[in-house]
Design a protein around this motif. Structure first.
Motif, short mmCIF file in Angstrom:
data_model
loop_
_atom_site.label_atom_id
_atom_site.label_comp_id
_atom_site.label_asym_id
_atom_site.label_seq_id
_atom_site.Cartn_x
_atom_site.Cartn_y
_atom_site.Cartn_z
N ASN A 240 109.56 20.52 -25.30
CA ASN A 240 108.16 20.66 -25.71
C ASN A 240 107.42 19.34 -25.49
OD1 ASN A 240 109.94 20.74 -28.27
ND2 ASN A 240 108.02 20.27 -29.25
N ASP A 241 106.81 18.77 -26.50
CA ASP A 241 105.86 17.66 -26.32
C ASP A 241 106.35 16.51 -25.43
OD1 ASP A 241 105.27 19.19 -28.54
OD2 ASP A 241 105.18 17.51 -29.94
N GLN B 76 110.30 15.98 -26.15
CA GLN B 76 110.99 16.76 -27.17
C GLN B 76 111.96 17.69 -26.45
OE1 GLN B 76 110.41 17.08 -31.07
NE2 GLN B 76 110.59 15.07 -30.11
N TRP C 65 113.87 26.02 -29.16
CA TRP C 65 113.63 24.82 -29.96
C TRP C 65 114.80 24.60 -30.93
CZ3 TRP C 65 113.15 23.36 -35.01
CH2 TRP C 65 112.52 22.12 -35.23
N PHE D 272 111.71 13.85 -33.94
CA PHE D 272 110.46 14.52 -33.60
C PHE D 272 109.59 13.59 -32.74
CE2 PHE D 272 109.59 18.34 -36.63
CZ PHE D 272 110.81 18.91 -36.27
N SER D 273 108.37 14.06 -32.48
CA SER D 273 107.51 13.35 -31.54
C SER D 273 107.12 11.94 -32.00
CB SER D 273 106.24 14.16 -31.28
OG SER D 273 106.59 15.26 -30.47
N ARG E 5 103.75 13.33 -39.58
CA ARG E 5 104.49 13.11 -38.33
C ARG E 5 103.67 12.59 -37.15
NH1 ARG E 5 104.80 18.68 -39.46
NH2 ARG E 5 103.58 20.05 -38.09
N ASP E 6 104.39 12.48 -36.03
CA ASP E 6 103.87 12.23 -34.68
C ASP E 6 103.12 10.90 -34.56
OD1 ASP E 6 104.93 14.72 -34.38
OD2 ASP E 6 103.02 15.78 -34.38
N GLU F 19 98.59 18.10 -35.44
CA GLU F 19 99.79 17.48 -34.87
C GLU F 19 99.40 16.51 -33.76
OE1 GLU F 19 103.25 20.77 -35.58
OE2 GLU F 19 102.15 21.07 -33.74
N TRP G 79 102.81 27.53 -28.83
CA TRP G 79 103.86 27.85 -29.81
C TRP G 79 103.96 29.35 -30.09
CZ3 TRP G 79 107.93 25.36 -30.17
CH2 TRP G 79 107.97 23.97 -30.18
#
Ligand code: FRU
Length: 521
Positions: free
Chosen positions: A64-65, A81, A89, A121-122, A189-190, A242, A332
């Motif tokens: 993903n990202d 990711q 995932w 995670f990101s 996050r991120d 996000e 998603w």
């Protein structure tokens, strides 16, 4: 009796193996990946029918990202990711690739792995040029190293963590005193880090995802962080926030007229449904972001359904000066169900960002990096009647205002599958219609038409269409309006023709084949 015992033994051995197998997803994932890639990819790397030839996709398994985009010592790094063990995932880790031209990527081993129940995670990577962190090993007068700031996800919370590399990103060490920020929150996050020259400190942009807030932190050394301010809620708030990013851009290329772009992705609640990217334009003096627009104004980066979790490159040399970002081409809503074999997920062509001031305000513009032009191969072809469509193509379309309702190009195959890319004149709007693009089963959110506003400039409209087997990226008027969509035809879309407007005075479409960056045919 003896026979039953033998059978019994076989059955229980089988059960034991199965149990071990199930509790070792890593092992089972590795073996099935190996079998799958030998069977499917081994013979024909990057030649599967839906595998893009110029877009980045992982060699196998789920992606993903984009993460940690950074330029360092002549190389662009793309982390992403990644589930190293499966096509859905899970077990999130950072996959890794490097490139010298943003298009030809060399795959490297997984950089950061899930460990002790904490997924990676990101996040972002910065060049710590002056060893503010103390992580860098000085060598021949060079005090720099790479530092990753990532979210650790596990044990009921999300925290911000560090890892560093002293060998140009080839190997990574997690900081022994992680986490560096722990608010005890489940949705925090991120982190995107950057050096803010004005206040001579690091700034970290994060999201309090379910509060629809961006939280800014400051630090002298990437280790000790203090809260600077919060921004939000504002704009679209129909889902979690996000993958934030914050960077300055000159308006219309004027270095004396700079605005800051705060990019925040949202899932769900985006314009085309599911996940998508919005941005705010304003000012940032080192502590807080001040929005130029009213909080109710929502600006969308892309009008398609498949452009998410964008991240811009850190440390692009000032002599180059470009702000370049990439986004994950998925949503998603169906990311785990894309009908690809051995791998899932694609990244967009890196795009150069700018700001343009128009009658409705200042807006983000995005254009593919100029490096892409070098992939044009063969002779430019003028699309008149129906002509063969290469597996990857770059098409420049010029439309002139005329008597038509809809003008554009139909990409199709003999199975009756088609994607239409065009303009509707009365609105006016740019659209990608993928409703008839797949004869086989598809997720219910897949069949759709996506559209965004466009304007005539002196009675003309220019469109650039990038087609790459299962990717469609469309840029109108040098990136004022962009639509990004995946398409999953059951056999290759191999012909292209006008749907109308082609005969209008001055309409023209010129097509180049794009050479594969993977050496695939
Ligand atoms: C965005 C996202 C991020 C998170 C990552 C997990 O697509 O949900 O917020 O860090 O993916 O894979």
């Amino acid at each position: 009796m003896r026979k039953r015992t033998a059978v019994h033994r076989v059955v229980s051995a089988f059960r034991r193996t199965w149990r071990t197998w199930r509790t070792w997803p890593a092992l089972s994932g590795l073996v099935s990946t190996f079998v799958l890639s030998t069977l499917v990819m081994g013979q024909a790397p990057y030649s599967e029918p839906l595998r893009p030839r110029v877009h980045f996709t992982p060699p196998q398994n789920f992606m993903n990202d984009p993460n940690g985009l950074v330029f360092y010592k002549g190389e662009y790094h793309l982390f992403y990711q990644h589930n190293p063990f499966g096509r859905e995932w899970g077990h999130m880790s950072w996959g890794h690739a490097v490139s010298s031209d943003l298009l030809h990527w060399t795959h490297l081993p997984v950089a950061l792995r899930e460990e002790d129940g904490i997924m990676i995670f990101s996040g972002s990577v910065v060049v710590d040029s002056n060893n503010t962190s103390g992580f860098c090993r000085e060598e021949r007068g060079d005090r720099s190293c790479l530092v990753a700031v990532y979210t650790g996800h596990g044990h009921g919370k999300q925290t911000q963590n560090l890892a560093f590399s002293n060998d140009r990103g080839r190997t990574w060490t997690k900081y022994a005193r992680n986490p560096v920020i722990d608010l005890g929150l489940e949705n925090f996050r991120d982190p995107k880090a950057f050096w803010h020259e004005g206040s001579r400190r690091w700034v970290l942009v994060t999201v309090l995802a379910d509060q629809h807030k961006v939280r800014f932190f400051g630090s002298p050394d990437l280790k000790r962080w203090e809260v600077l301010s919060d921004f939000g809620p504002a704009g679209a708030t129909g889902g979690v926030w996000e993958c934030p990013d914050l960077f300055p851009l000159p308006v219309d290329g004027n270095p004396d007229d700079v605005r800051w772009v705060l990019d925040v992705d949202i899932n769900p609640g985006a314009l085309a449904g599911g996940s998508g990217g919005q941005y705010f334009i304003g000012r940032f003096e080192g502590t807080r972001f001040v929005n130029d627009n009213a909080p109710g104004v929502t600006l969308w980066a892309d009008y398609g359904k498949d452009f998410y979790a964008t991240l811009s490159f850190s440390d692009v040399p000032p002599a180059d000066g470009r702000r370049i970002w990439m986004g994950w081409i998925s949503n998603w809503l169906y990311a785990n169900e894309e009908p690809t074999v051995t791998w899932r997920g694609a990244q967009s062509i890196p795009r150069v960002l700018g700001l343009r001031r128009g009658s409705d305000g200042t807006r983000l513009i995005q254009t593919p990096v100029a490096e892409l032009d070098r992939l044009r191969t063969g002779r430019a072809m003028n699309i008149g009647s129906r002509v063969p469509l290469p597996a990857s193509a770059d098409v420049a379309i010029e439309l002139a205002h005329g008597e038509w309702q809809e003008a554009g190009l139909r990409l199709s195959n003999a199975a009756g599958e088609e994607v239409v890319v065009g303009v509707r004149a009365d609105v006016p709007e740019l659209f990608v219609d993928r409703r008839k693009s797949r004869a086989g089963p598809a997720h219910k959110e897949y069949r759709a038409r996506h559209a965004g506003p466009v304007r005539w400039i002196d009675g003309r409209l220019s469109i650039r269409l990038l087609f790459d087997r299962s990717v469609v990226e469309v840029f109108a008027n040098d990136g004022e309006t962009v639509i990004t969509d995946r398409v999953y035809p059951t056999s290759p879309l191999d012909r292209i023709e006008w749907i109308g407007g082609g005969s209008s005075t001055g309409a023209r479409a010129t097509m180049w084949e794009l050479a594969s960056v993977w050496g695939a045919r």
